[in-house]
Design a protein around this motif. Structure first.
Motif, mmCIF file in Angstrom:
data_model
loop_
_atom_site.group_PDB
_atom_site.id
_atom_site.type_symbol
_atom_site.label_atom_id
_atom_site.label_comp_id
_atom_site.label_asym_id
_atom_site.label_seq_id
_atom_site.Cartn_x
_atom_site.Cartn_y
_atom_site.Cartn_z
ATOM 1 N N SER A 235 0.453 -1.560 0.147
ATOM 2 C CA SER A 235 0.151 0.022 -0.363
ATOM 3 C C SER A 235 0.882 1.423 0.269
ATOM 4 C CB SER A 235 -0.628 0.053 1.300
ATOM 5 O OG SER A 235 -2.146 -0.800 1.051
ATOM 6 N N MET A 236 1.881 1.494 0.883
ATOM 7 C CA MET A 236 2.568 2.441 0.931
ATOM 8 C C MET A 236 3.820 2.957 -0.493
ATOM 9 S SD MET A 236 4.253 4.756 2.702
ATOM 10 C CE MET A 236 4.613 4.782 4.393
ATOM 11 N N ILE A 237 3.837 1.071 -1.149
ATOM 12 C CA ILE A 237 5.011 1.692 -3.006
ATOM 13 C C ILE A 237 3.599 2.275 -3.574
ATOM 14 C CG2 ILE A 237 5.218 0.056 -4.460
ATOM 15 C CD1 ILE A 237 6.171 -1.499 -2.336
ATOM 16 N N THR A 238 2.223 1.769 -3.477
ATOM 17 C CA THR A 238 1.372 1.887 -4.340
ATOM 18 C C THR A 238 1.357 3.458 -4.123
ATOM 19 O OG1 THR A 238 0.114 0.532 -4.398
ATOM 20 C CG2 THR A 238 -1.329 1.941 -5.243
ATOM 21 N N TYR A 239 0.095 3.889 -2.812
ATOM 22 C CA TYR A 239 0.757 6.016 -2.617
ATOM 23 C C TYR A 239 2.189 5.927 -3.450
ATOM 24 C CZ TYR A 239 1.082 10.212 -0.482
ATOM 25 O OH TYR A 239 0.769 11.448 0.029
ATOM 26 N N THR A 240 2.756 6.158 -3.174
ATOM 27 C CA THR A 240 3.958 6.427 -3.735
ATOM 28 C C THR A 240 4.015 6.219 -5.346
ATOM 29 O OG1 THR A 240 5.586 6.331 -1.633
ATOM 30 C CG2 THR A 240 6.597 6.128 -3.459
#
Length: 264
Positions: A235-240
């Motif tokens: 989820s952090m990767i996708t947001y970034t």
């Protein structure tokens, strides 16, 4: 607030399992065309099936290539000339005492964890700049700032990614291309799950409880006091990778459960 990546092509290296596969699934769910990568066609095909099972309408393809070599990198470049999003996820890890870690092992960790990301970024960034938009994400680790004594070689390779990420972000300043590092902490990926399963069997506990005990013993500063899930890190990767993160660049984004004990 929704993440929409329709029309974007996302390449995730080392994405046949674990965090990489989790990121591939989420990026596909947000509408990106996703390219998965692994060393063998069998693993790549299995990953494609997993993405489609999670996101039935996903547009996903794959390339089998060993990105620890320049030849493998060139094979990927020929198959996928351009990408809007690059997630440099490929990496290896393992415990080994410093005094037993020979030159060949140090070189292997740099070839896989660092040089693969250098080659990928060097190839894909120029077209992103020309297009005025792009996302480059390096998957580092809390071990990059919290070097584990039992695998110094791994920690050092991940520290190198922080320097690479920050430097490249500055090099691409003002281009519309953001560059960031994501720092997972202990995460229940397939590989870790297999290790925890052995511990669970020995102690008559669940895999989840084995993970909790590992964190409490080896990462006692953890605030969540458990391992993160693959989806939490993805989820952090996708947001970034999204439009929403347009003002986030040159950053080391922690998704470590609070293991690293500083406020920055």
């Amino acid at each position: 607030m929704q993440i929409k990546l329709t029309g974007k092509t996302a390449l995730v290296t080392g994405s046949t399992e674990g965090i990489g596969l989790g990121a591939a699934k989420q990026l596909a769910e947000c509408g990106a065309r996703v390219i998965v990568n692994g060393r063998t066609q069998q693993k790549v095909d299995k990953a494609i099936e997993a993405v489609i099972a999670a996101v039935p309408n996903a547009e996903v393809t794959g390339v089998a290539a060993d990105l620890s070599t320049s030849e493998g990198g060139q094979a990927l470049f020929e198959a996928v000339p351009e990408a809007d999003i690059l997630v440099n996820n490929l990496g290896i890890y393992g415990a080994l005492d410093f005094f037993e870690t020979d030159d060949e092992t140090w070189q292997q960790y740099f070839d896989v964890n660092v040089m693969s990301a250098v080659r990928m970024s060097r190839h894909y960034a120029p077209a992103m700049v020309d297009n005025g938009w792009g996302r480059i994400v390096f998957i580092a680790s809390e071990s990059s700032v919290n070097i584990p004594s039992e695998m110094i070689h791994y920690g050092v390779s991940k520290t190198a990614l922080l320097g690479l990420s920050r430097g490249l972000a500055k090099r691409l300043a003002g281009t519309g291309v953001t560059v960031n590092a994501v720092l997972p902490g202990p995460t229940m990926s397939e590989g870790v799950q297999n290790i925890m399963a052995e511990s669970a069997a020995r102690n008559g506990i669940s895999v989840e409880e084995a993970g909790v005990r590992f964190v409490q013993k080896h990462r006692p500063s953890s605030v969540i006091q458990r391992m993160a899930t693959v989806d939490e890190v993805a989820s952090m990767i996708t947001y970034t990778c999204s439009e929403l993160a347009s003002a986030t660049t040159g950053s080391a984004l922690r998704v470590d459960g609070g293991v690293v004990d500083f406020v920055m």
